[in-house]
Design a protein around this motif. Structure first.
Motif, PDB file in Angstrom:
ATOM      1  N   VAL A  79       0.868  -1.187   0.000  1.00 37.57           N
ATOM      2  CA  VAL A  79       0.000   0.000   0.000  1.00 37.57           C
ATOM      3  C   VAL A  79       0.903   1.235   0.000  1.00 37.57           C
ATOM      4  N   THR A  80       0.756   2.050  -1.031  1.00 36.03           N
ATOM      5  CA  THR A  80       1.602   3.240  -1.153  1.00 36.03           C
ATOM      6  C   THR A  80       0.870   4.512  -0.731  1.00 36.03           C
ATOM      7  N   GLU A  81      -0.463   4.465  -0.761  1.00 34.28           N
ATOM      8  CA  GLU A  81      -1.233   5.638  -0.370  1.00 34.28           C
ATOM      9  C   GLU A  81      -2.324   5.241   0.614  1.00 34.28           C
ATOM     10  N   LEU A  82      -2.357   5.962   1.714  1.00 28.73           N
ATOM     11  CA  LEU A  82      -3.394   5.762   2.727  1.00 28.73           C
ATOM     12  C   LEU A  82      -4.240   7.019   2.822  1.00 28.73           C
ATOM     13  N   ASP A  83      -5.522   6.827   2.957  1.00 24.84           N
ATOM     14  CA  ASP A  83      -6.410   7.928   3.297  1.00 24.84           C
ATOM     15  C   ASP A  83      -6.446   7.935   4.820  1.00 24.84           C
ATOM     16  N   GLU A  84      -5.508   8.673   5.428  1.00 23.45           N
ATOM     17  CA  GLU A  84      -5.364   8.682   6.887  1.00 23.45           C
ATOM     18  C   GLU A  84      -6.153   9.835   7.483  1.00 23.45           C
ATOM     19  N   ILE A  85      -6.998   9.493   8.435  1.00 19.54           N
ATOM     20  CA  ILE A  85      -7.816  10.494   9.113  1.00 19.54           C
ATOM     21  C   ILE A  85      -7.378  10.533  10.570  1.00 19.54           C
ATOM     22  N   ARG A  86      -6.788  11.641  10.964  1.00 19.14           N
ATOM     23  CA  ARG A  86      -6.279  11.812  12.323  1.00 19.14           C
ATOM     24  C   ARG A  86      -7.402  12.310  13.232  1.00 19.14           C
ATOM     25  N   VAL A  87      -7.933  11.402  14.052  1.00 21.84           N
ATOM     26  CA  VAL A  87      -9.049  11.778  14.922  1.00 21.84           C
ATOM     27  C   VAL A  87      -8.603  12.680  16.070  1.00 21.84           C
ATOM     28  N   ASP A  88      -7.292  12.770  16.306  1.00 25.06           N
ATOM     29  CA  ASP A  88      -6.793  13.661  17.351  1.00 25.06           C
ATOM     30  C   ASP A  88      -6.572  15.083  16.843  1.00 25.06           C
TER      31      ASP A  88
END
Length: 89
Positions: A27-36
């Motif tokens: 996996v080269t791209e993540l849709d990362e959502i930082r809940v903090d």
């Protein structure tokens, strides 16, 4: 490769481990959502998953679960095939 969305925080060791495993599996791209960092995202994550802990991982539109769930999926040999299935719309 399927889109991977992951809800995380900046210091969570399970989030770091999950992201490393995904990277190792190509996996080269993540849709990362930082809940903090993004107000309201933890609440949205909880409404979608029914869970309050991070990480919460989605491969395509499938909720995989947390880090332990991801590792178990990989241990069973199913992670790569799930990542490589064609998108479901």
């Amino acid at each position: 490769m399927q889109t991977v969305k992951i809800y995380t925080t900046g210091t969570c060791p399970y989030c770091i481990h999950a992201k490393q495993l995904l990277k190792e599996r190509g996996v080269t791209e993540l849709d990362e959502i930082r809940v903090d960092m993004v107000p309201g995202e933890r609440q949205k994550m909880m409404e979608i998953t029914g869970r309050r802990t991070v990480p919460q991982i989605f491969i395509g539109d499938l909720h995989v679960g947390g880090c332990d769930d991801l590792v178990a999926l990989d241990d069973r040999g199913n992670l790569l095939s799930l990542l490589n299935t064609s998108s479901r719309g």
